[in-house]
Motif scaffolding. Sequence first.
Motif, PDB file in Angstrom:
ATOM      1  N   UNK A  53     -62.074  33.889 -83.101  1.00 58.52           N
ATOM      2  CA  UNK A  53     -63.092  33.038 -83.730  1.00 58.52           C
ATOM      3  C   UNK A  53     -62.555  31.625 -83.951  1.00 58.52           C
ATOM      4  N   UNK A  54     -61.280  31.519 -84.370  1.00 59.17           N
ATOM      5  CA  UNK A  54     -60.678  30.202 -84.563  1.00 59.17           C
ATOM      6  C   UNK A  54     -60.547  29.461 -83.237  1.00 59.17           C
ATOM      7  N   UNK A  55     -60.193  30.187 -82.170  1.00 59.00           N
ATOM      8  CA  UNK A  55     -60.086  29.555 -80.854  1.00 59.00           C
ATOM      9  C   UNK A  55     -61.440  29.023 -80.386  1.00 59.00           C
ATOM     10  N   UNK A  56     -62.494  29.809 -80.625  1.00 57.19           N
ATOM     11  CA  UNK A  56     -63.830  29.378 -80.218  1.00 57.19           C
ATOM     12  C   UNK A  56     -64.291  28.165 -81.035  1.00 57.19           C
ATOM     13  N   UNK A  57     -63.960  28.151 -82.322  1.00 55.76           N
ATOM     14  CA  UNK A  57     -64.362  27.029 -83.174  1.00 55.76           C
ATOM     15  C   UNK A  57     -63.712  25.721 -82.734  1.00 55.76           C
ATOM     16  N   UNK A  58     -62.522  25.808 -82.130  1.00 55.74           N
ATOM     17  CA  UNK A  58     -61.848  24.604 -81.654  1.00 55.74           C
ATOM     18  C   UNK A  58     -62.259  24.232 -80.226  1.00 55.74           C
ATOM     19  N   UNK A  59     -63.153  25.022 -79.617  1.00 49.80           N
ATOM     20  CA  UNK A  59     -63.696  24.761 -78.278  1.00 49.80           C
ATOM     21  C   UNK A  59     -62.630  24.838 -77.191  1.00 49.80           C
ATOM     22  N   UNK A  60     -61.571  25.617 -77.412  1.00 45.28           N
ATOM     23  CA  UNK A  60     -60.553  25.801 -76.385  1.00 45.28           C
ATOM     24  C   UNK A  60     -60.967  26.844 -75.351  1.00 45.28           C
ATOM     25  N   UNK A  61     -61.949  27.674 -75.683  1.00 44.96           N
ATOM     26  CA  UNK A  61     -62.415  28.705 -74.764  1.00 44.96           C
ATOM     27  C   UNK A  61     -63.797  28.341 -74.263  1.00 44.96           C
ATOM     28  N   UNK A  62     -63.961  28.345 -72.943  1.00 47.41           N
ATOM     29  CA  UNK A  62     -65.249  28.029 -72.333  1.00 47.41           C
ATOM     30  C   UNK A  62     -65.830  29.289 -71.698  1.00 47.41           C
ATOM     31  N   UNK A  63     -67.114  29.212 -71.420  1.00 50.70           N
ATOM     32  CA  UNK A  63     -67.772  30.329 -70.750  1.00 50.70           C
ATOM     33  C   UNK A  63     -68.280  31.357 -71.737  1.00 50.70           C
TER      34      UNK A  63
END
Length: 328
Positions: free
Chosen positions: A146-156
């Motif tokens: 969830x933290x990774x997604x909030x920082x927009x490091x994961x796409x798709x």
Amino acid sequence: MGMFIFRVLVISLVTLGGYFYPPFRLSRELGAVAAFVLGVVFMVLEIRMRKTHFKVIWSAGFGMLIGILLGWMIGSIYQSIVHTPEMAAFIRIFFLVIMPYFGLLIGVKKPEWLEPASLARLFRDRSVGRSHKLLDTSVIIDGRIADLCDTAFIEGPLVVPQFVLKELQLVADSPDAMKRQRGRRGLDVLDHLQKSSQITVIISDLDFPDVRDVDSKLIESAKVLEAKIITNDFNLNKVARIHGIQVLNVNELANALRPVVLPGESMNVFILKEGKEKDQGVAYLDDGTMVVVDNSRRMIGQTITITVTSVLQTTVGKMIFGRYTEDR
């Protein structure tokens, strides 16, 4: 009870229609009987369809449609080759029966082959679009995704299969308090991901009834969707890579992002407790890395500046050794 009355009403109307408008030039009585039988057959099919997953219904119907089109095309080709009308008629009927049957069989046994997403990939430019990423149960419960997604490091889009969601629900309903807490944390993380504006979460109906364990289902899903798997499960990581599937391991990412510390550098640490050796103090970095500091036992509870003397790589991560000098 309401549906039963509705079904009886439908069958009665169909029977009346067969009585007043008998099909196939039958008498009124035989027409009513034929209509009644057809009505009962369709009601039985309707009941069976309610118990069948929509994905199977869709794939079975679509498979039959494709089979009819292929049967008509192949029958037309062979019809133009043979010379006798009887043989031509037989060939056309043969393919119009066999091909829909194969389409129905594929739709029931391999519904994932005929999913809209799978069919769309056949006509999509592979260089365009975003890569799907499958989440397993462990990485959802872990919560760092969830933290990774909030920082927009994961796409798709992130894909959560129904069998993963089911396993998460089983953990959340476990009689063991610890497991129940972990399961509920996973559900909260998933709810947070669905509400996030940074990422799209897809709950997929893709399933493999013949495959029992969740890890194997994830691997099969990744093959069908041509997706990556996000996990922190060591065994799933190894098995998926053996199958040629790309894995994004959150633990490996966390280790890679730990700060690089070289001997001779200075750093500020908070001495939390005493160490094993004389005058040693122990501190921890934000990522959990242990820092053993000589000459700092009396500085417990304080933030001090130390000089790094060495860095040791262990099986569980890095350990940093340093020294505190009072005249700094």
